[in-house]
Design an enzyme around this catalytic site. Structure first.
Site, mmCIF file in Angstrom:
data_model
loop_
_atom_site.group_PDB
_atom_site.id
_atom_site.type_symbol
_atom_site.label_atom_id
_atom_site.label_comp_id
_atom_site.label_asym_id
_atom_site.label_seq_id
_atom_site.Cartn_x
_atom_site.Cartn_y
_atom_site.Cartn_z
ATOM 1 C CG HIS A 262 39.004 3.557 -4.006
ATOM 2 N ND1 HIS A 262 37.749 3.845 -4.352
ATOM 3 C CD2 HIS A 262 39.861 4.521 -3.870
ATOM 4 C CE1 HIS A 262 37.888 5.023 -4.896
ATOM 5 N NE2 HIS A 262 38.979 5.456 -4.642
ATOM 6 C CE LYS B 207 39.552 7.443 -8.508
ATOM 7 N NZ LYS B 207 38.090 8.160 -7.679
ATOM 8 C CB SER C 94 37.365 16.862 -4.543
ATOM 9 O OG SER C 94 36.079 16.080 -5.121
ATOM 10 C CG ASN D 51 43.031 5.707 -7.438
ATOM 11 O OD1 ASN D 51 43.391 4.840 -8.510
ATOM 12 N ND2 ASN D 51 41.936 5.650 -6.706
ATOM 13 C CD GLU E 37 36.009 5.165 -7.592
ATOM 14 O OE1 GLU E 37 37.073 4.691 -8.150
ATOM 15 O OE2 GLU E 37 35.979 6.555 -7.424
ATOM 16 N N GLY F 258 35.484 12.575 -6.170
ATOM 17 C CA GLY F 258 35.095 13.070 -7.644
ATOM 18 C C GLY F 258 33.964 14.014 -7.751
ATOM 19 C CD GLU G 171 39.447 8.512 -1.546
ATOM 20 O OE1 GLU G 171 40.261 8.980 -2.104
ATOM 21 O OE2 GLU G 171 39.094 7.315 -2.041
HETATM 22 P P1 PGA Z 1 39.420 12.200 -6.639
HETATM 23 O O1 PGA Z 1 39.540 10.626 -6.161
HETATM 24 O O2 PGA Z 1 40.517 12.824 -6.211
HETATM 25 O O3 PGA Z 1 38.858 12.159 -7.960
HETATM 26 O O4 PGA Z 1 38.138 12.670 -5.876
HETATM 27 C C1 PGA Z 1 39.860 10.302 -5.208
HETATM 28 C C2 PGA Z 1 40.103 8.751 -5.101
HETATM 29 O O5 PGA Z 1 39.146 8.147 -5.258
HETATM 30 O O6 PGA Z 1 40.899 8.113 -4.863
#
Ligand code: PGA
Length: 251
Positions: free
Chosen positions: A94, A10, A213, A8, A96, A172, A166
């Site tokens: 997601h 982003k 992460s 991903n 976010e 992150g 997740e």
């Molecule tokens: P990350 O993000 O691996 O940077 O924690 C994962 C995601 O949001 O899909």
């Protein structure tokens, strides 16, 4: 089922950087077939990266999808548009999007349904926030998000779905779930699925994966858990060596 590793990207990288990353990945892991690799770049790069990925085994995914097929929906991208450019997957719900764009469970349900109706594989994200985790509400949140995402959706033979656990506090942040937490949550998610669908469908059409992460140092340990069939990778997917290591370490 074949494990799946999803990148991903982003809202990161320039047009050129995204192109070069896709070219590098095609060169290094483009022919891997014992598990699936999916790249989800920004909408604006989908056409270019779809062309780059031709002739490789890497699949293309979108970071979101709208639920209507066409019409006056300024700024949205329909499942048909995604299918037109060989997109096979779409991330829905997601955290976010839930946090920054008011995405709710009803919208996640509509997006999931539209994916299945249009032969796109939904990558459905669920997970609790840090506060919910601290308050001991993680199980309840995951139960609600998942059952609402799949409400009134009947999975039939050809339908595939990916469910990502997740936790928002892991996205992150450099923190990942402990072995015990992962074990508990993936058992719970499997049980929720068993309450909704037949075992045949769950075993053949549903992949339960982890996100938050994931990097090339921690992935092996997470992959040892038999209930986890893959990973959604954010930050670490922006670095070609990291992502290639992740993919190779679970081969
Ligand atoms: P990350 O993000 O691996 O940077 O924690 C994962 C995601 O949001 O899909």
């Amino acid at each position: 089922m074949t494990p799946i590793i999803i990148a991903n990207w982003k809202m990161n990288l320039s047009l050129n950087q995204r192109k070069n990353l896709a070219l590098d990945l095609k060169k290094k892991i483009g022919q891997i077939i014992d598990h699936e690799v999916v790249i989800c770049p920004s909408f604006i790069s989908l056409v270019q990266i779809s062309e780059i990925l031709k002739g490789s085994e890497i699949k293309l995914g979108a970071q979101d999808v709208f639920w209507e097929e066409s019409g006056a929906y300024t700024g949205e991208i329909s499942p048909k548009i995604l299918k037109d450019i060989n997109c096979e997957y779409a991330i829905v719900g997601h955290s976010e999007r839930r946090q920054n764009f008011g995405e709710n469970d009803e919208m996640v349900n509509k997006r999931t349904r539209t994916c299945l109706d249009n032969d796109l594989i939904p990558i459905i994200c669920v997970g609790e926030t840090a506060q919910e985790h601290q308050d001991g509400r993680a199980d309840n949140i995951v139960l609600l998000q998942l059952t609402r995402a799949l409400q009134d959706i009947d999975l039939v033979d050809q339908d595939q779905i990916v469910v990502v656990y997740e936790p928002v506090w892991a996205v992150g942040t450099g923190h990942i779930v402990s072995d015990e937490e992962a074990d508990h949550m993936f058992k719970l998610i499997r049980q929720i699925m068993i309450d909704l669908y037949s075992l045949t469908i769950i075993n053949n059409n549903v992949r339960l994966i982890y996100g938050g992460s994931v990097n090339d140092k921690n992935v092996k340990k997470l992959a040892d858990n038999d209930l986890i069939s893959g990973f959604l990778v954010g930050g670490a997917s922006l670095n070609v060596d990291q992502f290639v290591n992740i993919v190779k370490s679970i081969t």
